[in-house]
Scaffold this motif. Structure first.
Motif, PDB file in Angstrom:
ATOM      1  N   LYS A  88       0.837  -1.206   0.000  1.00  0.00           N
ATOM      2  CA  LYS A  88       0.000   0.000   0.000  1.00  0.00           C
ATOM      3  C   LYS A  88       0.869   1.252   0.000  1.00  0.00           C
ATOM      4  CE  LYS A  88      -4.229  -1.726   0.277  1.00  0.00           C
ATOM      5  NZ  LYS A  88      -5.279  -1.468  -0.737  1.00  0.00           N
ATOM      6  N   ASN A  89       1.948   1.216   0.767  1.00  0.00           N
ATOM      7  CA  ASN A  89       2.887   2.341   0.735  1.00  0.00           C
ATOM      8  C   ASN A  89       3.464   2.514  -0.666  1.00  0.00           C
ATOM      9  OD1 ASN A  89       2.539   2.777   3.465  1.00  0.00           O
ATOM     10  ND2 ASN A  89       4.516   1.941   4.082  1.00  0.00           N
ATOM     11  N   ALA A  90       3.874   1.392  -1.261  1.00  0.00           N
ATOM     12  CA  ALA A  90       4.531   1.436  -2.573  1.00  0.00           C
ATOM     13  C   ALA A  90       3.639   2.060  -3.635  1.00  0.00           C
ATOM     14  CB  ALA A  90       4.956   0.038  -2.995  1.00  0.00           C
ATOM     15  N   ILE A  91       2.395   1.604  -3.710  1.00  0.00           N
ATOM     16  CA  ILE A  91       1.519   2.116  -4.773  1.00  0.00           C
ATOM     17  C   ILE A  91       0.970   3.497  -4.464  1.00  0.00           C
ATOM     18  CG2 ILE A  91       0.901  -0.213  -5.519  1.00  0.00           C
ATOM     19  CD1 ILE A  91      -1.926   0.443  -4.246  1.00  0.00           C
ATOM     20  N   SER A  92       1.081   3.914  -3.202  1.00  0.00           N
ATOM     21  CA  SER A  92       0.615   5.246  -2.811  1.00  0.00           C
ATOM     22  C   SER A  92       1.719   6.286  -2.901  1.00  0.00           C
ATOM     23  CB  SER A  92       0.073   5.211  -1.379  1.00  0.00           C
ATOM     24  OG  SER A  92      -1.010   4.300  -1.268  1.00  0.00           O
ATOM     25  N   GLY A  93       2.943   5.843  -3.173  1.00  0.00           N
ATOM     26  CA  GLY A  93       4.058   6.769  -3.257  1.00  0.00           C
ATOM     27  C   GLY A  93       4.675   7.082  -1.909  1.00  0.00           C
ATOM     28  N   ILE A  94       4.337   6.295  -0.889  1.00  0.00           N
ATOM     29  CA  ILE A  94       4.935   6.492   0.435  1.00  0.00           C
ATOM     30  C   ILE A  94       6.251   5.726   0.472  1.00  0.00           C
ATOM     31  CG2 ILE A  94       4.660   6.083   2.910  1.00  0.00           C
ATOM     32  CD1 ILE A  94       1.612   6.285   2.439  1.00  0.00           C
ATOM     33  N   PRO A  95       7.366   6.387   0.710  1.00  0.00           N
ATOM     34  CA  PRO A  95       8.683   5.737   0.557  1.00  0.00           C
ATOM     35  C   PRO A  95       9.089   4.892   1.748  1.00  0.00           C
ATOM     36  CG  PRO A  95       8.973   8.038   1.153  1.00  0.00           C
ATOM     37  CD  PRO A  95       7.489   7.835   0.999  1.00  0.00           C
ATOM     38  N   PHE A  96       8.348   3.811   1.966  1.00  0.00           N
ATOM     39  CA  PHE A  96       8.703   2.878   3.041  1.00  0.00           C
ATOM     40  C   PHE A  96       8.128   1.508   2.700  1.00  0.00           C
ATOM     41  CE2 PHE A  96       8.799   1.031   7.311  1.00  0.00           C
ATOM     42  CZ  PHE A  96       9.993   1.537   7.815  1.00  0.00           C
ATOM     43  N   PHE A  97       8.902   0.718   1.974  1.00  0.00           N
ATOM     44  CA  PHE A  97       8.482  -0.637   1.629  1.00  0.00           C
ATOM     45  C   PHE A  97       9.722  -1.462   1.331  1.00  0.00           C
ATOM     46  CE2 PHE A  97       8.193   2.086  -2.084  1.00  0.00           C
ATOM     47  CZ  PHE A  97       8.764   1.371  -3.118  1.00  0.00           C
ATOM     48  N   SER A  98       9.554  -2.771   1.355  1.00  0.00           N
ATOM     49  CA  SER A  98      10.736  -3.643   1.356  1.00  0.00           C
ATOM     50  C   SER A  98      10.439  -4.980   0.702  1.00  0.00           C
ATOM     51  CB  SER A  98      11.198  -3.880   2.796  1.00  0.00           C
ATOM     52  OG  SER A  98      10.180  -4.551   3.534  1.00  0.00           O
ATOM     53  N   THR A  99      11.493  -5.744   0.520  1.00  0.00           N
ATOM     54  CA  THR A  99      11.393  -7.164   0.187  1.00  0.00           C
ATOM     55  C   THR A  99      11.984  -7.963   1.343  1.00  0.00           C
ATOM     56  OG1 THR A  99      11.468  -6.918  -2.218  1.00  0.00           O
ATOM     57  CG2 THR A  99      12.239  -9.009  -1.331  1.00  0.00           C
ATOM     58  N   SER A 100      11.301  -9.039   1.706  1.00  0.00           N
ATOM     59  CA  SER A 100      11.727  -9.892   2.815  1.00  0.00           C
ATOM     60  C   SER A 100      11.889 -11.322   2.313  1.00  0.00           C
ATOM     61  CB  SER A 100      10.674  -9.839   3.938  1.00  0.00           C
ATOM     62  OG  SER A 100      10.952 -10.773   4.956  1.00  0.00           O
ATOM     63  N   ILE A 101      13.076 -11.899   2.567  1.00  0.00           N
ATOM     64  CA  ILE A 101      13.368 -13.270   2.138  1.00  0.00           C
ATOM     65  C   ILE A 101      13.957 -14.034   3.321  1.00  0.00           C
ATOM     66  CG2 ILE A 101      14.733 -14.724   0.571  1.00  0.00           C
ATOM     67  CD1 ILE A 101      14.869 -12.316  -1.347  1.00  0.00           C
ATOM     68  N   ALA A 102      13.387 -15.201   3.595  1.00  0.00           N
ATOM     69  CA  ALA A 102      13.906 -16.053   4.666  1.00  0.00           C
ATOM     70  C   ALA A 102      14.068 -17.470   4.144  1.00  0.00           C
ATOM     71  CB  ALA A 102      12.984 -16.042   5.885  1.00  0.00           C
ATOM     72  N   ILE A 103      14.985 -18.201   4.754  1.00  0.00           N
ATOM     73  CA  ILE A 103      15.215 -19.611   4.448  1.00  0.00           C
ATOM     74  C   ILE A 103      15.121 -20.397   5.747  1.00  0.00           C
ATOM     75  CG2 ILE A 103      16.886 -21.338   3.651  1.00  0.00           C
ATOM     76  CD1 ILE A 103      16.065 -19.697   1.331  1.00  0.00           C
ATOM     77  N   ALA A 104      14.373 -21.506   5.714  1.00  0.00           N
ATOM     78  CA  ALA A 104      14.278 -22.394   6.876  1.00  0.00           C
ATOM     79  C   ALA A 104      14.757 -23.782   6.484  1.00  0.00           C
ATOM     80  CB  ALA A 104      12.846 -22.471   7.392  1.00  0.00           C
ATOM     81  N   ASP A 105      15.446 -24.449   7.422  1.00  0.00           N
ATOM     82  CA  ASP A 105      15.935 -25.801   7.139  1.00  0.00           C
ATOM     83  C   ASP A 105      15.227 -26.852   7.996  1.00  0.00           C
ATOM     84  OD1 ASP A 105      17.031 -25.335   9.617  1.00  0.00           O
ATOM     85  OD2 ASP A 105      19.114 -25.342   8.943  1.00  0.00           O
ATOM     86  N   GLY A 106      14.071 -26.489   8.538  1.00  0.00           N
ATOM     87  CA  GLY A 106      13.303 -27.427   9.353  1.00  0.00           C
ATOM     88  C   GLY A 106      11.824 -27.099   9.293  1.00  0.00           C
ATOM     89  N   LYS A 107      11.106 -27.534  10.305  1.00  0.00           N
ATOM     90  CA  LYS A 107       9.641 -27.474  10.268  1.00  0.00           C
ATOM     91  C   LYS A 107       9.040 -26.382  11.138  1.00  0.00           C
ATOM     92  CE  LYS A 107       9.771 -31.131   7.673  1.00  0.00           C
ATOM     93  NZ  LYS A 107       9.606 -30.964   6.205  1.00  0.00           N
ATOM     94  N   THR A 108       9.849 -25.735  11.973  1.00  0.00           N
ATOM     95  CA  THR A 108       9.331 -24.719  12.877  1.00  0.00           C
ATOM     96  C   THR A 108      10.169 -23.442  12.764  1.00  0.00           C
ATOM     97  OG1 THR A 108      10.697 -25.433  14.733  1.00  0.00           O
ATOM     98  CG2 THR A 108       8.540 -26.490  14.494  1.00  0.00           C
ATOM     99  N   LEU A 109       9.680 -22.375  13.387  1.00  0.00           N
ATOM    100  CA  LEU A 109      10.362 -21.091  13.269  1.00  0.00           C
ATOM    101  C   LEU A 109      11.775 -21.106  13.852  1.00  0.00           C
ATOM    102  CD1 LEU A 109       7.508 -18.514  14.043  1.00  0.00           C
ATOM    103  CD2 LEU A 109       8.453 -19.153  11.811  1.00  0.00           C
ATOM    104  N   LYS A 110      12.039 -21.998  14.792  1.00  0.00           N
ATOM    105  CA  LYS A 110      13.399 -22.066  15.320  1.00  0.00           C
ATOM    106  C   LYS A 110      14.385 -22.586  14.275  1.00  0.00           C
ATOM    107  CE  LYS A 110      13.023 -26.633  17.535  1.00  0.00           C
ATOM    108  NZ  LYS A 110      13.009 -27.323  18.844  1.00  0.00           N
ATOM    109  N   SER A 111      13.877 -23.108  13.152  1.00  0.00           N
ATOM    110  CA  SER A 111      14.755 -23.602  12.089  1.00  0.00           C
ATOM    111  C   SER A 111      15.061 -22.540  11.045  1.00  0.00           C
ATOM    112  CB  SER A 111      14.119 -24.820  11.402  1.00  0.00           C
ATOM    113  OG  SER A 111      13.022 -24.437  10.583  1.00  0.00           O
ATOM    114  N   LEU A 112      14.614 -21.307  11.269  1.00  0.00           N
ATOM    115  CA  LEU A 112      14.981 -20.243  10.332  1.00  0.00           C
ATOM    116  C   LEU A 112      16.499 -20.141  10.272  1.00  0.00           C
ATOM    117  CD1 LEU A 112      12.316 -17.556  11.284  1.00  0.00           C
ATOM    118  CD2 LEU A 112      12.493 -18.750   9.084  1.00  0.00           C
TER     119      LEU A 112
END
Length: 262
Positions: A88-112
């Motif tokens: 919504k920020n991006a298409i509204s011209g508000i300069p605060f947006f990002s890309t987020s990438i994560a990799i997990a090697d297991g089945k739960t968040l502790k495996s991030l």
């Protein structure tokens, strides 16, 4: 997984997004798998990320906001993508947006295993590999445990209800911010720009996965709003949780006391 490979993706995204100017194309492409409206910039970023992996022949399971889930083999790494966090920020011209990438090697968040966030407006990069600390533009970072003034950031899908729930926290704040990108909130908390970050309504796995690993590696304290660990939550498309993330354990205790008491 090599962090430099992920950073190359981020650099290409930053160059591309800066030329397309998302606010000039607000066409709805329908609803993505998450239920939110997909805009051309969302589709562009998601396709670029997935194409990078495919061209390198890297097989991963995928959880992403727009296309949903692609499972190849339960034993493979899982790629968790929010192509544009803050659409919504991006298409509204508000300069605060990002890309987020994560990799997990297991089945739960502790495996991030890996987390990467890039601010698509100014190119700020945040990354971490589990157990190796967190980095901001190449410099190792930690939360600011003595930060003054005390700044609280929050995000909420239902602001009217959510603000009532967290209003007691504002007693301890010098400033309150709602920026519109959970990933960047968590990233900037990790370098001391925020003292506390709260999502009183459940946040989605692709919004927070990279950010909580970066925050954890920068020595932040992380629980849900009831004070429970989120480490055992599953790596799954429908995983959601409230979040309380604080620069220090002592500050975190104060936050939870205020929430519980009122």
């Amino acid at each position: 997984m090599d962090i430099e490979f992920i950073r190359n993706i981020g650099h290409e995204l930053f160059k591309k997004i800066s030329t397309v100017r998302p606010q000039l194309n607000k066409t709805s492409l329908g609803q993505g798998a998450s239920g939110d409206i997909t805009y051309p910039v969302d589709r562009l970023a998601e396709d670029m990320i997935i194409d990078f992996f495919e061209k390198e022949g890297i097989n991963v399971n995928i959880i992403t906001e727009e296309k949903g889930v692609k499972t190849i083999d339960a034993n493979l790494l899982t790629l968790i993508i929010d192509p544009i966090d803050g659409s919504k920020n991006a298409i509204s011209g508000i300069p605060f947006f990002s890309t987020s990438i994560a990799i997990a090697d297991g089945k739960t968040l502790k495996s991030l295993q890996l987390g990467y966030i890039i601010n698509l407006v100014n190119g700020d990069e945040f990354w971490t590999k589990r157990g190796e600390g967190a980095f901001f533009n190449g410099k190792k970072i930690k939360t600011d445990k003595k930060s003054k003034p005390l700044i609280i950031g929050f995000e909420a899908s239902n602001p009217y209800i959510a603000i009532k729930n967290i209003l007691p926290l504002f007693k301890m704040a010098n400033r309150v911010r709602c920026f519109g990108s959970t990933a960047l909130d968590l990233a900037y908390l990790s370098i001391g720009a925020l003292s506390i970050f709260v999502t009183p309504t459940p946040s989605r796995i692709f919004d927070f996965s990279a950010g909580i690993l970066i925050a954890k590696e920068s020595e932040a304290t992380i629980t849900d709003i009831k004070g429970n660990s989120i480490e055992e939550l599953p790596i799954a498309f429908d995983t959601k949780t409230t979040l309380v993330v604080s620069a220090s354990e002592l500050l975190h205790k104060k936050v939870l006391e205020l929430i519980d008491r009122e």
